[in-house]
Design an enzyme around this catalytic site. Structure first.
Site, PDB file in Angstrom:
ATOM      1  N   CYS A  13       0.873   7.277   0.093  1.00 43.76           N
ATOM      2  CA  CYS A  13       2.233   6.904  -0.312  1.00 43.76           C
ATOM      3  C   CYS A  13       3.126   8.105  -0.583  1.00 43.76           C
ATOM      4  O   CYS A  13       4.352   7.978  -0.536  1.00 43.76           O
ATOM      5  CB  CYS A  13       2.186   5.999  -1.540  1.00 43.76           C
ATOM      6  N   GLY A  42      -0.041  -0.582  -3.368  1.00 42.61           N
ATOM      7  CA  GLY A  42       0.058  -1.007  -1.981  1.00 42.61           C
ATOM      8  C   GLY A  42       1.485  -1.007  -1.491  1.00 42.61           C
ATOM      9  O   GLY A  42       2.251  -0.101  -1.813  1.00 42.61           O
ATOM     10  N   VAL A  52       3.311  -7.156   0.083  1.00 39.77           N
ATOM     11  CA  VAL A  52       2.254  -7.779  -0.720  1.00 39.77           C
ATOM     12  C   VAL A  52       2.650  -7.795  -2.190  1.00 39.77           C
ATOM     13  O   VAL A  52       2.326  -8.739  -2.923  1.00 39.77           O
ATOM     14  CB  VAL A  52       0.915  -7.043  -0.511  1.00 39.77           C
ATOM     15  N   GLU A  67       2.515   0.038  -7.971  1.00 36.32           N
ATOM     16  CA  GLU A  67       2.559   1.379  -7.390  1.00 36.32           C
ATOM     17  C   GLU A  67       2.732   1.213  -5.891  1.00 36.32           C
ATOM     18  O   GLU A  67       1.777   0.904  -5.175  1.00 36.32           O
ATOM     19  CB  GLU A  67       1.276   2.150  -7.714  1.00 36.32           C
TER      20      GLU A  67
END
Length: 472
Positions: free
Chosen positions: A250, A194, A198, A216
């Site tokens: 990403c 994410g 967070v 990641e």
């Protein structure tokens, strides 16, 4: 999403998984291999349903779902299953001659009960890829998928207990209250995919229990283009990387640093390929996805409205479908589009005088997950490698770093830590346990270590104080 896991059930799930792990059923290689085959079977037998769920959540075309999610899970689960026995073999290090009778080895042991927190943008593969790592290592696991991809999350909750050992692998559904409760518990490893905001919350929760993590993340993955590159092919490959899942991945190219001399040609080529990709327009194309939620859509729209750059392609959106055209914007250094990871189909171009100026710009910023370079100049390629840090570097194409099974995938610094892919996924959920078996017969060699100490025993242990050390 309806059907969230009841808060009072979460500790019970955690306790049941710990009981399962302690029973030892997850450790035999044959058992793990069977679960991996079942995981491949889950993906293969439900490919159409998975693609349909991804379409409902993200508007992603079926080809992208099969190509990027389903097929990769089948392939990788089978590869892991076929290599598992070799990976799990104890290592036998070369030890000192006087230690050779000790049967020294390093065993690969499962960490225990793992927590996998997966994102909404690739909700199937980014849930299941860490899972095959946990299975292969011999761990039990909980998957907590995103509430923003409700159809895929519901599918996982339904399918996992049908195909995998239900006492070892669970799905917890929910949003902030549920994940908050989950993070209060002690896990043996947490694997999170994410964003950095967070990730900090998860890291703080993990630290309370000294739980190891794999993070990641992402960040602004830049693209460097110099005048030696094939501009037309570069434009096509950059655009393709940006429009996949509407840029919601990403590894999407986040922005371009291009030498000023080639910017007009680069823009013309991007326009041409955008027309080729979406001849009737991206917003009506069945080959183009949507933005996942109203909040994400409004964030991207707000960025475009704040930007002081010049829109040279796209710039339109559809409130009803949450579609945003592939949009290219020429910007200056402090533009709003260069602040945070875009995670959408907006592509800023920041013109620079040279690759050296581009590298200076990058050195003042966080380390990206991927650094893309488009150049035929060997000197410039080496400069890029020498002057930067990133999770990976790819010259000549975008996106394909996730297609190579045999290398680790992961970030550095703000883009994360730890890695995954095949054996690297196995390693993430394993720990190394040295084992020694020292014969009683070797007691004859240990006399000098015992009190009372003497000049002779001190002399024995002081031998290395006189060892020659090279001066160069």
């Amino acid at each position: 999403m309806t059907g969230f896991t009841q808060l009072e059930e979460i500790p019970k799930i955690h306790a049941a998984l710990r009981k399962t792990f302690r029973s030892g059923i997850t450790k035999p290689i044959a058992w793990r291999r069977h679960q991996l085959h079942q995981l491949a079977r889950l993906a293969q037998e439900n490919a159409d349903e998975i693609a349909d769920c991804i379409y409902k959540d993200l508007g992603r075309p079926k080809q992208e779902a099969i190509m990027g999610d389903v097929a990769a899970v089948i392939e990788r689960s089978l590869i892991v299953a076929s290599n598992l026995e070799e990976w799990a073999k104890p290592e036998e290090p070369t030890v000192q001659p006087w230690q050779q009778s000790w049967n020294t080895r390093v065993e690969k042991q499962p960490k225990g009960v793992a927590l996998i927190i997966s994102p909404w943008n690739y909700p199937f593969i980014l849930s299941v890829q860490p899972l095959y790592g946990a299975i292969s290592a011999g761990c039990c696991a909980v998957i907590k998928p995103s509430e923003f991809s409700p159809h895929v999350s519901a599918f996982l909750a339904k399918a996992i207990p049908k195909y995998l050992e239900a006492s070892a692998y669970k799905v917890i559904l929910g949003a902030v209250p549920e994940i908050t409760r989950v993070l209060e518990l002690k896990w043996d490893h947490i694997f999170y995919t994410g964003n950095g905001r967070v990730a900090r919350i998860i890291s703080a929760a993990a630290a309370k229990h000294l739980t190891p993590t794999t993070l990641e993340l992402g960040g602004k993955s830049p693209v460097l283009v110099d005048s030696s590159a094939d501009i037309d092919i570069s434009a096509k490959r950059i655009l393709w990387g940006k429009v996949n899942n509407s840029g919601q991945i990403c590894v999407a190219p986040d922005y371009i640093l291009a030498e000023k001399a080639i910017v007009p040609q680069l823009i013309d080529s991007i326009k041409k390929h955008s027309q080729d990709f979406f001849p009737d327009g991206a917003l009506v194309s069945k080959s183009y996805g949507k933005i996942v939620t109203d909040a994400h859509f409004n964030r991207l729209k707000g960025l475009l409205q704040r930007s002081k750059g010049k829109v040279v392609l796209g710039g339109q959106w559809d409130e009803k479908t949450r579609g945003i055209e592939p949009t290219v914007v020429i910007v200056e250094e402090e533009d709003a589009l260069l602040e945070d990871e875009l995670f959408g189909p907006i592509l800023p171009i920041l013109p620079v005088e040279s690759i050296d100026e581009a590298l200076q710009y990058l050195q003042d910023r966080d380390y990206p997950l991927i650094l893309y370079g488009f150049s035929n100049n060997k000197v410039n390629k080496q400069k890029i490698l020498d002057a930067t840090m990133s999770g990976a570097v790819a010259f000549g194409d975008t996106f394909q770093t996730v297609a190579v099974n045999e290398v680790p995938f992961g970030g550095v610094g703000e883009s994360g830590h730890g890695s995954q892919n095949l054996k690297y996924s196995y390693d993430s959920f394993s720990y190394l346990r040295p084992v020694f078996d020292i014969p009683f017969q070797d007691e004859q060699f240990f006399g000098a270590r015992y009190p009372p100490y003497s000049e002779k025993s001190l002399e024995f242990f002081s031998a290395l104080l006189k060892a020659p050390i090279p001066k160069i």
